[in-house]
Design an enzyme around this catalytic site. Sequence first.
Site, PDB file in Angstrom:
ATOM      1  N   CYS A 383     -21.870  -6.220  28.675  1.00  0.00           N
ATOM      2  CA  CYS A 383     -23.192  -6.845  28.718  1.00  0.00           C
ATOM      3  C   CYS A 383     -23.490  -7.458  30.094  1.00  0.00           C
ATOM      4  CB  CYS A 383     -23.360  -7.848  27.587  1.00  0.00           C
ATOM      5  SG  CYS A 383     -25.104  -8.070  27.177  1.00  0.00           S
ATOM      6  N   HIS A 509     -22.205  -4.593  23.045  1.00  0.00           N
ATOM      7  CA  HIS A 509     -20.993  -5.366  22.757  1.00  0.00           C
ATOM      8  C   HIS A 509     -20.115  -4.569  21.799  1.00  0.00           C
ATOM      9  CE1 HIS A 509     -22.319  -9.424  24.252  1.00  0.00           C
ATOM     10  NE2 HIS A 509     -23.491  -8.828  24.186  1.00  0.00           N
ATOM     11  N   GLU A 511     -17.186  -4.945  21.015  1.00  0.00           N
ATOM     12  CA  GLU A 511     -16.216  -5.771  20.269  1.00  0.00           C
ATOM     13  C   GLU A 511     -16.683  -6.118  18.858  1.00  0.00           C
ATOM     14  OE1 GLU A 511     -17.733  -6.596  23.025  1.00  0.00           O
ATOM     15  OE2 GLU A 511     -18.810  -8.496  22.766  1.00  0.00           O
TER      16      GLU A 511
END
Length: 559
Positions: A383, A509, A511
């Site tokens: 990001c 993102h 994750e």
Amino acid sequence: MRRKFIFVTGGVLSSVGKGIVTSSIGKMLQVRGYKVTAIKIDPYVNVDSGTMNPYMHGEVFVTEDGGETDLDIGWYERFLDVDLPRENNITTGQVYLAVIERERRGDYLGKCVQIIPHVTDEIKARIRRVAKKSGADIVLVEVGGTVGDIEGLPFLEAIRQMRLEEGFRNTLYVHVALVPILDVTGEMKTKPLQHSVQELRRIGIQPDIIVARCTKMINDEAKYKIALFGTIPEEAVFCSYTVPLVYQVPLILDEQGMGDYICKRLGLEAREPDWGSWRKLVDAYLNPLYELRIALVGKYAELADAYISMNEAFKHSGMALRTKVDIDYIRAEELEESPGDVERLKDYDGIFVPYGFGPRGAEGKIMAIQFARENDIPFLGICYGFQLAVVEFARHVCGLKGAHTTEVDPDTPHPVVGLMPEQRNVAHKGGTMRLGAHDIILKKGTRAYMLYGRERIRERHRHRWEVNPDYIPLLQARGLVFSGTSPDGRRMEVLELPSHYFFMASQFHAEFKSRPGKPSPLYTGFVKACLDRRLGRPRPELEVVPRLCYGLRAEVKAA
Ligand code: GLN
């Protein structure tokens, strides 16, 4: 079967791992074949966690449907391997907003609108709506904060009423509280826990199960006291003691008989739990073959809670590669204060620049990215890390002096990262970023495509700025490859440098979708590259990673 509700409250102090216990209860029931969902209640007045900074609240977790939620939703998703909708995070702000809007509309005309019943009815309606929509057999409801907090009272009152309405056999109260050990005598102190149970009873809730959070397994005496003063049988007292890996918590609680006890108490059919694959993942983490050190250069470096999902993503990738990934937090501002320190990054196997907002530490992050690029150290940016990688490349490779993101420098001569058009007139800050999962198209033949093994992926977002399309031709001409874009080709989503050992960044993102046993391809690709470089292997084979993402075989054999 009638739907069951399990309510989890916390005592003594916050951050005792209530979210992990809640997730663990869900896991124990899930491995017995039950369908589970989990709700987090946050008693603060914010409508969502999106408007709080990570120092206040830890990371903001983003759901598939674009909710900015409490980080416990992330734990539920990782433990249960489910995508939860935003409504699974209920806050005081949402509840009051709904009640007040209804009052203004005139829905309560003639009535005095009160906490009981109007606010509590709204809370119960929300819990039930989520429960129904999920189709779950068992709904976990975790009440944030600590018993005794003023702001938590309406929620506790609502869950108290739910026992009357849903019935004894369909509701269960679990209280999680800290049992400290005194340094001096090594004694386990149950008194604070006893008081928090008292506090809960004052509101009218008698816990059915107590989970003592302690650094060690509680001894018989502590257990006896907790049962006696908690007015529950000893077999209903469990201990969540400190373990090296949070994913072990469901295993240690189940070994103490918690899963079976819950089933019995709720009248659920007793079933044999299937821990097979979960245990394998835990073993992979606890018995690594390799070790890596990665530098995380960030702004919230003092607070590990700010990067929980990223941390976990590294663990998941590490499990898949039988590699222990140690993350060192480096304050980006430190690099600005003493630029020579950037040389320290040489000692790391990889450099990682996470998400972020605002000017603080931005230059330090850019320094770290430049160092990674010029020294061919594996790099991953997420990001803000993606946006700053573009800034770095524009400045130092394309020769655009003073290039920047307009977030930091609105008057930059080269706004290589700018506000998205739809963001320019946004007045409200809450819930207005580009949020949630969006489709991304990966270019064939790129590393991104190889890592994911397919052309169309969906990843989660949370940003306002993006790569300025005006600069794309120049960036590309100098060798930067945008290997992933939005389906219309307008938004840049992934970048990579093919000339580099491993240099990648994503606007999304990755994750947030990483889970034990299903690690993020992007994070795994990065960890694999760090490992390969450490082991002196040639540049990673493009095909290797996706295979590893879905099993634990290859690396184990290789060792
Ligand atoms: N501050 C940047 C933006 O809003 C990056 C956000 C982030 O890193 N999540 O676009």
